[in-house]
Design a protein around this motif. Structure first.
Motif, PDB file in Angstrom:
ATOM      1  N   LEU A  38     -19.914  26.842 -34.709  1.00 33.61           N
ATOM      2  CA  LEU A  38     -20.955  26.553 -33.733  1.00 33.61           C
ATOM      3  C   LEU A  38     -20.355  26.741 -32.330  1.00 33.61           C
ATOM      4  CD1 LEU A  38     -22.776  23.486 -35.344  1.00 33.61           C
ATOM      5  CD2 LEU A  38     -23.713  25.778 -34.983  1.00 33.61           C
ATOM      6  N   SER A  39     -21.209  26.774 -31.339  1.00 33.96           N
ATOM      7  CA  SER A  39     -20.734  27.121 -29.997  1.00 33.96           C
ATOM      8  C   SER A  39     -20.436  25.886 -29.160  1.00 33.96           C
ATOM      9  CB  SER A  39     -21.776  27.982 -29.283  1.00 33.96           C
ATOM     10  OG  SER A  39     -22.957  27.226 -29.035  1.00 33.96           O
ATOM     11  N   GLY A  40     -19.757  26.107 -28.061  1.00 31.22           N
ATOM     12  CA  GLY A  40     -19.455  25.027 -27.134  1.00 31.22           C
ATOM     13  C   GLY A  40     -18.662  25.547 -25.956  1.00 31.22           C
ATOM     14  N   ARG A  41     -18.403  24.646 -25.010  1.00 32.68           N
ATOM     15  CA  ARG A  41     -17.589  24.958 -23.848  1.00 32.68           C
ATOM     16  C   ARG A  41     -16.595  23.824 -23.659  1.00 32.68           C
ATOM     17  NH1 ARG A  41     -22.058  26.394 -24.655  1.00 32.68           N
ATOM     18  NH2 ARG A  41     -22.528  24.190 -24.945  1.00 32.68           N
ATOM     19  N   SER A  42     -15.359  24.144 -23.396  1.00 29.63           N
ATOM     20  CA  SER A  42     -14.341  23.130 -23.101  1.00 29.63           C
ATOM     21  C   SER A  42     -13.627  23.507 -21.815  1.00 29.63           C
ATOM     22  CB  SER A  42     -13.338  23.004 -24.252  1.00 29.63           C
ATOM     23  OG  SER A  42     -13.945  22.459 -25.400  1.00 29.63           O
ATOM     24  N   VAL A  43     -13.334  22.492 -21.008  1.00 30.63           N
ATOM     25  CA  VAL A  43     -12.731  22.715 -19.696  1.00 30.63           C
ATOM     26  C   VAL A  43     -11.393  21.990 -19.635  1.00 30.63           C
ATOM     27  CG1 VAL A  43     -13.052  22.507 -17.206  1.00 30.63           C
ATOM     28  CG2 VAL A  43     -15.038  22.887 -18.700  1.00 30.63           C
ATOM     29  N   PHE A  44     -10.420  22.650 -19.008  1.00 28.89           N
ATOM     30  CA  PHE A  44      -9.056  22.120 -18.921  1.00 28.89           C
ATOM     31  C   PHE A  44      -8.544  22.263 -17.494  1.00 28.89           C
ATOM     32  CE2 PHE A  44      -9.863  23.644 -23.182  1.00 28.89           C
ATOM     33  CZ  PHE A  44      -9.367  22.632 -23.993  1.00 28.89           C
ATOM     34  N   PHE A  45      -7.605  21.379 -17.152  1.00 24.04           N
ATOM     35  CA  PHE A  45      -6.948  21.422 -15.846  1.00 24.04           C
ATOM     36  C   PHE A  45      -5.439  21.432 -16.061  1.00 24.04           C
ATOM     37  CE2 PHE A  45      -4.947  19.436 -12.147  1.00 24.04           C
ATOM     38  CZ  PHE A  45      -5.513  20.148 -11.108  1.00 24.04           C
ATOM     39  N   LYS A  46      -4.736  22.224 -15.268  1.00 29.89           N
ATOM     40  CA  LYS A  46      -3.271  22.256 -15.333  1.00 29.89           C
ATOM     41  C   LYS A  46      -2.705  21.837 -13.985  1.00 29.89           C
ATOM     42  CE  LYS A  46      -0.903  26.181 -15.711  1.00 29.89           C
ATOM     43  NZ  LYS A  46      -0.218  27.358 -16.307  1.00 29.89           N
ATOM     44  N   ASP A  47      -1.829  20.807 -14.011  1.00 24.03           N
ATOM     45  CA  ASP A  47      -1.268  20.321 -12.754  1.00 24.03           C
ATOM     46  C   ASP A  47      -0.035  21.118 -12.352  1.00 24.03           C
ATOM     47  OD1 ASP A  47       0.927  19.328 -14.212  1.00 24.03           O
ATOM     48  OD2 ASP A  47       0.225  17.239 -14.152  1.00 24.03           O
ATOM     49  N   ALA A  48       0.540  20.752 -11.218  1.00 23.24           N
ATOM     50  CA  ALA A  48       1.673  21.504 -10.667  1.00 23.24           C
ATOM     51  C   ALA A  48       2.897  21.444 -11.567  1.00 23.24           C
ATOM     52  CB  ALA A  48       2.017  20.981  -9.273  1.00 23.24           C
ATOM     53  N   SER A  49       2.969  20.434 -12.435  1.00 18.63           N
ATOM     54  CA  SER A  49       4.103  20.310 -13.356  1.00 18.63           C
ATOM     55  C   SER A  49       3.883  21.053 -14.665  1.00 18.63           C
ATOM     56  CB  SER A  49       4.366  18.826 -13.649  1.00 18.63           C
ATOM     57  OG  SER A  49       4.685  18.131 -12.455  1.00 18.63           O
ATOM     58  N   GLY A  50       2.717  21.656 -14.816  1.00 22.38           N
ATOM     59  CA  GLY A  50       2.416  22.401 -16.033  1.00 22.38           C
ATOM     60  C   GLY A  50       1.744  21.592 -17.123  1.00 22.38           C
ATOM     61  N   ASN A  51       1.439  20.319 -16.841  1.00 21.76           N
ATOM     62  CA  ASN A  51       0.719  19.502 -17.813  1.00 21.76           C
ATOM     63  C   ASN A  51      -0.735  19.959 -17.905  1.00 21.76           C
ATOM     64  OD1 ASN A  51       2.906  17.559 -18.342  1.00 21.76           O
ATOM     65  ND2 ASN A  51       2.577  16.974 -16.203  1.00 21.76           N
ATOM     66  N   VAL A  52      -1.257  20.003 -19.122  1.00 19.13           N
ATOM     67  CA  VAL A  52      -2.631  20.449 -19.344  1.00 19.13           C
ATOM     68  C   VAL A  52      -3.477  19.261 -19.792  1.00 19.13           C
ATOM     69  CG1 VAL A  52      -4.119  21.935 -20.738  1.00 19.13           C
ATOM     70  CG2 VAL A  52      -1.922  22.801 -19.896  1.00 19.13           C
ATOM     71  N   PHE A  53      -4.671  19.154 -19.204  1.00 14.63           N
ATOM     72  CA  PHE A  53      -5.575  18.051 -19.513  1.00 14.63           C
ATOM     73  C   PHE A  53      -6.941  18.596 -19.936  1.00 14.63           C
ATOM     74  CE2 PHE A  53      -2.520  16.789 -16.334  1.00 14.63           C
ATOM     75  CZ  PHE A  53      -2.037  15.567 -16.811  1.00 14.63           C
ATOM     76  N   HIS A  54      -7.510  17.971 -20.950  1.00 18.43           N
ATOM     77  CA  HIS A  54      -8.878  18.277 -21.362  1.00 18.43           C
ATOM     78  C   HIS A  54      -9.814  17.408 -20.530  1.00 18.43           C
ATOM     79  CE1 HIS A  54     -12.218  17.733 -24.586  1.00 18.43           C
ATOM     80  NE2 HIS A  54     -12.492  18.795 -23.858  1.00 18.43           N
ATOM     81  N   THR A  55     -10.724  18.036 -19.790  1.00 16.39           N
ATOM     82  CA  THR A  55     -11.568  17.292 -18.861  1.00 16.39           C
ATOM     83  C   THR A  55     -13.013  17.182 -19.316  1.00 16.39           C
ATOM     84  OG1 THR A  55     -12.225  19.217 -17.523  1.00 16.39           O
ATOM     85  CG2 THR A  55     -10.122  18.131 -16.975  1.00 16.39           C
ATOM     86  N   TYR A  56     -13.471  18.129 -20.144  1.00 14.33           N
ATOM     87  CA  TYR A  56     -14.903  18.163 -20.455  1.00 14.33           C
ATOM     88  C   TYR A  56     -15.155  19.106 -21.621  1.00 14.33           C
ATOM     89  CZ  TYR A  56     -19.948  18.947 -19.682  1.00 14.33           C
ATOM     90  OH  TYR A  56     -21.303  19.043 -19.829  1.00 14.33           O
ATOM     91  N   SER A  57     -16.148  18.777 -22.448  1.00 13.98           N
ATOM     92  CA  SER A  57     -16.683  19.709 -23.441  1.00 13.98           C
ATOM     93  C   SER A  57     -18.175  19.466 -23.571  1.00 13.98           C
ATOM     94  CB  SER A  57     -16.021  19.526 -24.815  1.00 13.98           C
ATOM     95  OG  SER A  57     -14.716  20.053 -24.847  1.00 13.98           O
ATOM     96  N   SER A  58     -18.924  20.532 -23.830  1.00 13.93           N
ATOM     97  CA  SER A  58     -20.348  20.399 -24.103  1.00 13.93           C
ATOM     98  C   SER A  58     -20.726  21.329 -25.241  1.00 13.93           C
ATOM     99  CB  SER A  58     -21.194  20.701 -22.856  1.00 13.93           C
ATOM    100  OG  SER A  58     -21.149  22.078 -22.539  1.00 13.93           O
ATOM    101  N   TYR A  59     -21.812  20.981 -25.905  1.00 19.33           N
ATOM    102  CA  TYR A  59     -22.209  21.702 -27.107  1.00 19.33           C
ATOM    103  C   TYR A  59     -23.729  21.858 -27.133  1.00 19.33           C
ATOM    104  CZ  TYR A  59     -17.553  19.975 -28.304  1.00 19.33           C
ATOM    105  OH  TYR A  59     -16.215  19.663 -28.273  1.00 19.33           O
ATOM    106  N   ALA A  60     -24.201  22.604 -28.131  1.00 17.70           N
ATOM    107  CA  ALA A  60     -25.644  22.760 -28.363  1.00 17.70           C
ATOM    108  C   ALA A  60     -26.337  23.193 -27.062  1.00 17.70           C
ATOM    109  CB  ALA A  60     -26.229  21.463 -28.934  1.00 17.70           C
ATOM    110  N   ARG A  61     -27.381  22.462 -26.640  1.00 16.07           N
ATOM    111  CA  ARG A  61     -28.124  22.895 -25.457  1.00 16.07           C
ATOM    112  C   ARG A  61     -27.372  22.657 -24.152  1.00 16.07           C
ATOM    113  NH1 ARG A  61     -34.408  22.011 -24.964  1.00 16.07           N
ATOM    114  NH2 ARG A  61     -33.901  23.418 -23.244  1.00 16.07           N
ATOM    115  N   GLY A  62     -26.141  22.155 -24.254  1.00 18.54           N
ATOM    116  CA  GLY A  62     -25.276  22.103 -23.088  1.00 18.54           C
ATOM    117  C   GLY A  62     -24.964  23.484 -22.545  1.00 18.54           C
ATOM    118  N   GLY A  63     -25.300  24.522 -23.312  1.00 16.79           N
ATOM    119  CA  GLY A  63     -25.085  25.894 -22.853  1.00 16.79           C
ATOM    120  C   GLY A  63     -26.232  26.459 -22.035  1.00 16.79           C
TER     121      GLY A  63
END
Length: 247
Positions: free
Chosen positions: A173-198
């Motif tokens: 199934l479909s979806g969107r996921s958003v990530f942020f990377k800080d200056a130290s290279g750490n990656v964070f998951h900030t958001y996901s949406s699915y279904a009619r979130g598109g």
């Protein structure tokens, strides 16, 4: 299609101004929801995910391509699929124009599917798309972000999707996921949406929404499957309709 009243210019203007209040309220609510979204807490990504790309193996952190924000589009195309999902293809027809601007504003867009890279590249070429599209084949990425489902889940018909256990009858199934990377290279998951979130990413819908017939999805699915085709299939579909006498 509904039967609209035919009125004078003055009556039309009064009705239009009344509707404008609703449009403005929607705009303000959309701004409020966007602000709430940006204020959500983040989760640090501790697991290493590796993807197959045209440039070789790349980690999630490397997909940022020098920017701090990453939008992943979970494109429905499983390992055994020969072509991509129609709805996902519809959405991705909107990407390349926007992406010219996103890359100038610290945002990288990447589509991810479980299909092997060779299948992805073939379908991408057929569609004429330019945005990055990589394969998560063999990794847990799709499963961890709840857009791919095990054979057991599909057989059972139940899986976790869109933040709840619900009916599923397909392995992707479909979806969107958003990530942020800080200056130290750490990656964070900030958001996901699915279904009619598109829906916000389907620009064609927003054009249709201001027309008298609107989306005009009258059945049998009462969604985009009623009319959307892969963009290279419309002529074929029209030819079939003409041969069977369907307008």
């Amino acid at each position: 299609m509904q039967n609209n009243r035919i009125v004078s210019q003055d009556e039309w203007l009064a009705a239009r101004k009344a509707h404008l209040k609703s449009e403005k309220a929607l705009t303000r609510m959309r701004d409020l929801v966007a602000a709430e979204r940006r204020a959500l807490p983040w989760v640090k990504v501790e697991k290493e995910y590796v993807f197959d790309t045209p440039q070789g193996k790349r980690t999630l952190a490397e997909l940022f391509d020098g920017r701090s924000q990453l939008i992943i589009y979970h494109f429905m195309m499983g390992p055994d699929w020969e072509q991509g999902c129609v709805g996902c293809s519809f959405l991705c027809d909107h990407v390349d124009g926007a992406n010219q601007h996103l890359v100038q504003h610290d945002v990288t867009f990447v589509a991810v599917s479980r299909a092997p890279l060779a299948k992805i590249e073939s379908y991408k070429k057929r569609m004429g798309w330019r945005f990055p599209w990589v394969s998560s084949y063999g990794s847990d990425f799709n499963f961890d972000y709840h857009v791919s489902f095990t054979p057991e889940e599909v057989t059972k018909g139940k899986a976790y999707y869109n933040y709840e256990i619900q009916d599923v009858g397909i392995d992707e199934l479909s979806g969107r996921s958003v990530f942020f990377k800080d200056a130290s290279g750490n990656v964070f998951h900030t958001y996901s949406s699915y279904a009619r979130g598109g829906d916000p990413f389907l620009g064609a819908y927003h054009y249709l929404d201001i027309t008298p017939k609107g989306r005009n999805e009258t059945g049998p699915g009462h969604n985009l499957t009623d009319w959307v085709r892969r963009h290279d299939e419309y002529e074929k579909a029209a030819d079939v309709r003409s041969r069977v006498g369907v307008e």
